[in-house]
Design a protein around this motif. Structure first.
Motif, PDB file in Angstrom:
ATOM      1  N   TYR A 247     -35.099  41.202  -1.034  1.00  0.00           N
ATOM      2  CA  TYR A 247     -33.797  40.858  -1.616  1.00  0.00           C
ATOM      3  C   TYR A 247     -33.046  39.844  -0.737  1.00  0.00           C
ATOM      4  O   TYR A 247     -31.818  39.825  -0.711  1.00  0.00           O
ATOM      5  CB  TYR A 247     -32.950  42.111  -1.820  1.00  0.00           C
ATOM      6  CG  TYR A 247     -33.427  42.966  -2.978  1.00  0.00           C
ATOM      7  CD1 TYR A 247     -32.980  42.724  -4.281  1.00  0.00           C
ATOM      8  CD2 TYR A 247     -34.346  43.987  -2.779  1.00  0.00           C
ATOM      9  CE1 TYR A 247     -33.413  43.494  -5.345  1.00  0.00           C
ATOM     10  CE2 TYR A 247     -34.797  44.764  -3.842  1.00  0.00           C
ATOM     11  CZ  TYR A 247     -34.325  44.517  -5.114  1.00  0.00           C
ATOM     12  OH  TYR A 247     -34.761  45.270  -6.181  1.00  0.00           O
ATOM     13  N   ALA A 248     -33.778  39.024  -0.030  1.00  0.00           N
ATOM     14  CA  ALA A 248     -33.167  38.029   0.857  1.00  0.00           C
ATOM     15  C   ALA A 248     -32.070  37.247   0.138  1.00  0.00           C
ATOM     16  O   ALA A 248     -32.188  36.924  -1.055  1.00  0.00           O
ATOM     17  CB  ALA A 248     -34.239  37.069   1.366  1.00  0.00           C
ATOM     18  N   ARG A 249     -30.979  36.936   0.879  1.00  0.00           N
ATOM     19  CA  ARG A 249     -29.850  36.223   0.275  1.00  0.00           C
ATOM     20  C   ARG A 249     -29.312  35.166   1.247  1.00  0.00           C
ATOM     21  O   ARG A 249     -28.883  35.487   2.356  1.00  0.00           O
ATOM     22  CB  ARG A 249     -28.740  37.204  -0.104  1.00  0.00           C
ATOM     23  CG  ARG A 249     -27.540  36.538  -0.750  1.00  0.00           C
ATOM     24  CD  ARG A 249     -26.641  37.517  -1.466  1.00  0.00           C
ATOM     25  NE  ARG A 249     -26.043  38.505  -0.586  1.00  0.00           N
ATOM     26  CZ  ARG A 249     -24.972  39.243  -0.924  1.00  0.00           C
ATOM     27  NH1 ARG A 249     -24.430  39.093  -2.131  1.00  0.00           N
ATOM     28  NH2 ARG A 249     -24.478  40.118  -0.085  1.00  0.00           N
ATOM     29  N   VAL A 250     -29.300  33.900   0.803  1.00  0.00           N
ATOM     30  CA  VAL A 250     -28.821  32.779   1.625  1.00  0.00           C
ATOM     31  C   VAL A 250     -28.111  31.783   0.720  1.00  0.00           C
ATOM     32  O   VAL A 250     -28.600  31.460  -0.374  1.00  0.00           O
ATOM     33  CB  VAL A 250     -29.979  32.069   2.368  1.00  0.00           C
ATOM     34  CG1 VAL A 250     -29.437  30.897   3.201  1.00  0.00           C
ATOM     35  CG2 VAL A 250     -30.744  33.036   3.253  1.00  0.00           C
ATOM     36  N   LEU A 251     -26.975  31.274   1.176  1.00  0.00           N
ATOM     37  CA  LEU A 251     -26.243  30.230   0.465  1.00  0.00           C
ATOM     38  C   LEU A 251     -25.919  29.088   1.423  1.00  0.00           C
ATOM     39  O   LEU A 251     -25.394  29.312   2.517  1.00  0.00           O
ATOM     40  CB  LEU A 251     -24.936  30.794  -0.113  1.00  0.00           C
ATOM     41  CG  LEU A 251     -23.913  29.779  -0.646  1.00  0.00           C
ATOM     42  CD1 LEU A 251     -24.449  29.041  -1.874  1.00  0.00           C
ATOM     43  CD2 LEU A 251     -22.578  30.462  -0.975  1.00  0.00           C
ATOM     44  N   PHE A 252     -26.239  27.864   1.005  1.00  0.00           N
ATOM     45  CA  PHE A 252     -25.772  26.654   1.700  1.00  0.00           C
ATOM     46  C   PHE A 252     -24.676  26.028   0.848  1.00  0.00           C
ATOM     47  O   PHE A 252     -24.901  25.709  -0.328  1.00  0.00           O
ATOM     48  CB  PHE A 252     -26.922  25.670   1.914  1.00  0.00           C
ATOM     49  CG  PHE A 252     -27.801  26.007   3.082  1.00  0.00           C
ATOM     50  CD1 PHE A 252     -27.613  25.404   4.322  1.00  0.00           C
ATOM     51  CD2 PHE A 252     -28.816  26.958   2.960  1.00  0.00           C
ATOM     52  CE1 PHE A 252     -28.425  25.722   5.404  1.00  0.00           C
ATOM     53  CE2 PHE A 252     -29.629  27.279   4.036  1.00  0.00           C
ATOM     54  CZ  PHE A 252     -29.430  26.659   5.259  1.00  0.00           C
ATOM     55  N   TYR A 253     -23.492  25.847   1.452  1.00  0.00           N
ATOM     56  CA  TYR A 253     -22.305  25.431   0.703  1.00  0.00           C
ATOM     57  C   TYR A 253     -21.644  24.229   1.387  1.00  0.00           C
ATOM     58  O   TYR A 253     -21.340  24.273   2.589  1.00  0.00           O
ATOM     59  CB  TYR A 253     -21.320  26.602   0.636  1.00  0.00           C
ATOM     60  CG  TYR A 253     -19.998  26.311  -0.029  1.00  0.00           C
ATOM     61  CD1 TYR A 253     -19.826  26.489  -1.400  1.00  0.00           C
ATOM     62  CD2 TYR A 253     -18.901  25.875   0.724  1.00  0.00           C
ATOM     63  CE1 TYR A 253     -18.613  26.248  -2.007  1.00  0.00           C
ATOM     64  CE2 TYR A 253     -17.680  25.618   0.122  1.00  0.00           C
ATOM     65  CZ  TYR A 253     -17.539  25.806  -1.242  1.00  0.00           C
ATOM     66  OH  TYR A 253     -16.330  25.560  -1.846  1.00  0.00           O
ATOM     67  N   ASN A 254     -21.449  23.158   0.639  1.00  0.00           N
ATOM     68  CA  ASN A 254     -20.717  21.988   1.138  1.00  0.00           C
ATOM     69  C   ASN A 254     -21.235  21.536   2.504  1.00  0.00           C
ATOM     70  O   ASN A 254     -20.474  21.211   3.412  1.00  0.00           O
ATOM     71  CB  ASN A 254     -19.212  22.278   1.223  1.00  0.00           C
ATOM     72  CG  ASN A 254     -18.388  21.008   1.345  1.00  0.00           C
ATOM     73  OD1 ASN A 254     -18.693  20.002   0.714  1.00  0.00           O
ATOM     74  ND2 ASN A 254     -17.340  21.042   2.140  1.00  0.00           N
ATOM     75  N   THR A 255     -22.545  21.480   2.625  1.00  0.00           N
ATOM     76  CA  THR A 255     -23.187  21.183   3.907  1.00  0.00           C
ATOM     77  C   THR A 255     -23.977  19.880   3.828  1.00  0.00           C
ATOM     78  O   THR A 255     -24.562  19.556   2.794  1.00  0.00           O
ATOM     79  CB  THR A 255     -24.120  22.354   4.297  1.00  0.00           C
ATOM     80  OG1 THR A 255     -23.298  23.458   4.704  1.00  0.00           O
ATOM     81  CG2 THR A 255     -25.063  21.999   5.422  1.00  0.00           C
ATOM     82  N   ASN A 256     -23.977  19.140   4.917  1.00  0.00           N
ATOM     83  CA  ASN A 256     -24.711  17.888   5.011  1.00  0.00           C
ATOM     84  C   ASN A 256     -26.185  18.196   5.284  1.00  0.00           C
ATOM     85  O   ASN A 256     -26.547  18.614   6.380  1.00  0.00           O
ATOM     86  CB  ASN A 256     -24.118  17.035   6.136  1.00  0.00           C
ATOM     87  CG  ASN A 256     -24.804  15.682   6.263  1.00  0.00           C
ATOM     88  OD1 ASN A 256     -25.714  15.352   5.498  1.00  0.00           O
ATOM     89  ND2 ASN A 256     -24.374  14.890   7.239  1.00  0.00           N
ATOM     90  N   LEU A 257     -27.016  18.009   4.270  1.00  0.00           N
ATOM     91  CA  LEU A 257     -28.452  18.235   4.399  1.00  0.00           C
ATOM     92  C   LEU A 257     -29.142  16.884   4.532  1.00  0.00           C
ATOM     93  O   LEU A 257     -29.223  16.119   3.579  1.00  0.00           O
ATOM     94  CB  LEU A 257     -28.984  18.993   3.173  1.00  0.00           C
ATOM     95  CG  LEU A 257     -28.325  20.342   2.863  1.00  0.00           C
ATOM     96  CD1 LEU A 257     -28.937  20.959   1.605  1.00  0.00           C
ATOM     97  CD2 LEU A 257     -28.451  21.297   4.041  1.00  0.00           C
ATOM     98  N   THR A 258     -29.635  16.574   5.704  1.00  0.00           N
ATOM     99  CA  THR A 258     -30.264  15.277   5.943  1.00  0.00           C
ATOM    100  C   THR A 258     -31.703  15.302   5.420  1.00  0.00           C
ATOM    101  O   THR A 258     -32.153  16.278   4.813  1.00  0.00           O
ATOM    102  CB  THR A 258     -30.247  14.925   7.437  1.00  0.00           C
ATOM    103  OG1 THR A 258     -31.059  15.871   8.140  1.00  0.00           O
ATOM    104  CG2 THR A 258     -28.822  14.970   7.989  1.00  0.00           C
ATOM    105  N   ASN A 259     -32.437  14.239   5.691  1.00  0.00           N
ATOM    106  CA  ASN A 259     -33.786  14.106   5.120  1.00  0.00           C
ATOM    107  C   ASN A 259     -34.826  15.002   5.794  1.00  0.00           C
ATOM    108  O   ASN A 259     -36.015  14.862   5.533  1.00  0.00           O
ATOM    109  CB  ASN A 259     -34.243  12.650   5.167  1.00  0.00           C
ATOM    110  CG  ASN A 259     -34.236  12.078   6.567  1.00  0.00           C
ATOM    111  OD1 ASN A 259     -34.000  12.799   7.536  1.00  0.00           O
ATOM    112  ND2 ASN A 259     -34.488  10.781   6.688  1.00  0.00           N
ATOM    113  N   VAL A 260     -34.406  15.929   6.643  1.00  0.00           N
ATOM    114  CA  VAL A 260     -35.356  16.876   7.236  1.00  0.00           C
ATOM    115  C   VAL A 260     -35.750  17.981   6.245  1.00  0.00           C
ATOM    116  O   VAL A 260     -36.714  18.708   6.481  1.00  0.00           O
ATOM    117  CB  VAL A 260     -34.794  17.524   8.525  1.00  0.00           C
ATOM    118  CG1 VAL A 260     -34.431  16.461   9.544  1.00  0.00           C
ATOM    119  CG2 VAL A 260     -33.609  18.432   8.229  1.00  0.00           C
ATOM    120  N   ILE A 261     -35.019  18.108   5.138  1.00  0.00           N
ATOM    121  CA  ILE A 261     -35.247  19.210   4.202  1.00  0.00           C
ATOM    122  C   ILE A 261     -36.450  18.917   3.301  1.00  0.00           C
ATOM    123  O   ILE A 261     -36.532  17.858   2.672  1.00  0.00           O
ATOM    124  CB  ILE A 261     -34.007  19.463   3.333  1.00  0.00           C
ATOM    125  CG1 ILE A 261     -32.763  19.685   4.205  1.00  0.00           C
ATOM    126  CG2 ILE A 261     -34.236  20.656   2.402  1.00  0.00           C
ATOM    127  CD1 ILE A 261     -32.870  20.857   5.143  1.00  0.00           C
TER     128      ILE A 261
END
Length: 328
Positions: A247-261
Motif C-alpha cells: 500500500y505504498a503512498r508517495v506524492l510529488f507536488y509542485n516540484t522541479n523534476l529535472t531530466n534525471v527522472i
C-alpha cells in the motif's frame, strides 16, 4: 529561638541550592507559553561542555520534561549518534549544514546508521549526517548503508543534510517534517513507513536507482511521503519510487523534476499484480522530468481535496498538536 533560627538557616540553604540548580535554566517561547529549557555546548576542540555529541546526549536525564538544546560547534565528528527512546525534548543544533558533519561507515544492518533518532519530540537543525561506506569514490560494494534512522513521533529537521548511496534516510515511522533539507543517494535512498512531509528539499541523485521505497502496509495506515516545492536533480537516472510494501503512498507536488527522472516514473517492485493498491501520484510539477505522457498506466489521479490535504502540514499535524508548540 534556636530552633527558629535553625529552620530559617535550613530554608535559606535549600533556597540557595535550588537557585544554583536552576542557574543553567533559561526560558524560551513554546507556542504561547514561556517554559524552562537548558543548553549544552559540544566542541570537539575541548572548549565546550563535551567533546562528543553522544556524551552530551547521555548527560540528559531519561524522561526529561523540558527542552534541552545541544549546540554543536563546526567540525567533523567521527561518531555514531543515538537519541534513545527515553530522551525526548532535545534540540540538536549544528553550526551549519556544510559546517557541522557527523560521519560513520557501518553498513547492511538497519540498526547501525550514523544517526538514530528514536525518541518523540526531537528537533534537528543546521547539521549533516553521512554514511561514507559506499561513497562513489571508494569503490566499495553498493549495499545498504544508512546515514539516518528516524522512528520517533513529532520530529522536525531544518536545513539538515543526509548523505549516502543506498538506503540513505530510513524514515521508519512517526510524523516528521523535513524543511530545506538535502538528501543524497541512488537506491531506495528515502525509505520506510514514516508519515512525512518534505518541503523545499533538495533531492540529489548520484547513481541509477529509485528515490523512494515507501512501506505503507494497510489502507488504514496514515503514513506516506509527500515532496512539496522541492528540487530533484543529479548526474544519473532515477525512478520517483518503487513500492516497498503493497500500500505504498508517495506524492510529488509542485516540484522541479529535472531530466534525471525515468519516463516511466514508478515501479511496483514485487507487487505487480496489486498495482491498484499502490498510491503513487504527481501534481503541479515542472521541468523536463515532469512529463507524465510515458508514465506507468497505473499511476494515481488523486482528487484535489486529497492532494491539498497531503500537500500541507495537515498531513502530519492536522490537530495542531506539535509543530506550533516546538521552540522558536
Amino acid at each position: 529561638m534556636f530552633m527558629f533560627r535553625l529552620i530559617i538557616i535550613s530554608f535559606l540553604f535549600l533556597a540557595l541550592r535550588v537557585d544554583k540548580a536552576n542557574a543553567q535554566l533559561s526560558y524560551k517561547k513554546f507556542g504561547n507559553k514561556l517554559l524552562p529549557y537548558s543548553e549544552i555546548l559540544v566542541d570537539g576542540s575541548g572548549h565546550g561542555n563535551f567533546t562528543t555529541i553522544q556524551s552530551a546526549i547521555n548527560s540528559i536525564p531519561s524522561n526529561n520534561k523540558y527542552w534541552t538544546t545541544i549546540r554543536i560547534k563546526a567540525g567533523n565528528y567521527r561518531e555514531k549518534v543515538i537519541i534513545p527512546k527515553d530522551k525526548s525534548y532535545i534540540l540538536l543544533k549544528g553550526s551549519g549544514k556544510s559546517k557541522t558533519l557527523v560521519e560513520w561507515d557501518d553498513h547492511s544492518d538497519l540498526k547501525i546508521p550514523t544517526f538514530s533518532s528514536l525518541a518523540d519530540n526531537i528537533i534537528v537543525k543546521s547539521i549533516s549526517f553521512r554514511n561514507s561506506y559506499n561513497n562513489p569514490i571508494n569503490n566499495k560494494p553498493k549495499i545498504p548503508a544508512i546515514a539516518a534512522k528516524v522512528s520517533g513521533d513529532n520530529t522536525y529537521f531544518f536545513r539538515v543534510g543526509f548523505y549516502g548511496y543506498q538506503d540513505t534516510l530510513y524514515d521508519a515511522k512517526g510524523r516528521h517534517y523535513y524543511k530545506l533539507c538535502t538528501i543524497q543517494g541512488a537506491v531506495d535512498f528515502i525509505f520506510g513507513a514514516g508519515q512525512s512531509l518534505f518541503e523545499r528539499c533538495s533531492i540529489n541523485v548520484i547513481g541509477d536507482g529509485y528515490i523512494t521505497a515507501q512501506g505503507r502496509e494497510s489502507p488504514n495506515d496514515s503514513n506516506g511521503f509527500v515532496f512539496k516545492d522541492s528540487h530533484v536533480f543529479g548526474n544519473a537516472t532515477t525512478y520517483l519510487g518503487r513500492a516497498w510494501r503493497q500500500y505504498a503512498r508517495v506524492l510529488f507536488y509542485n516540484t522541479n523534476l529535472t531530466n534525471v527522472i525515468q519516463p516511466l516514473g514508478w515501479d511496483s517492485w514485487n507487487f505487480n499484480t496489486h498495482e491498484n493498491l499502490i498510491t503513487f501520484a504527481e501534481y503541479g510539477n515542472f521541468g523536463p522530468g515532469a512529463d507524465t505522457s510515458k508514465r506507468v498506466d497505473w499511476v494515481n489521479k488523486l482528487d484535489k481535496t486529497t492532494i491539498e490535504n497531503m500537500a500541507s502540514v495537515n498531513f502530519i499535524d492536522d490537530k495542531k498538536e506539535w509543530i506550533d508548540n516546538q521552540p522558536y
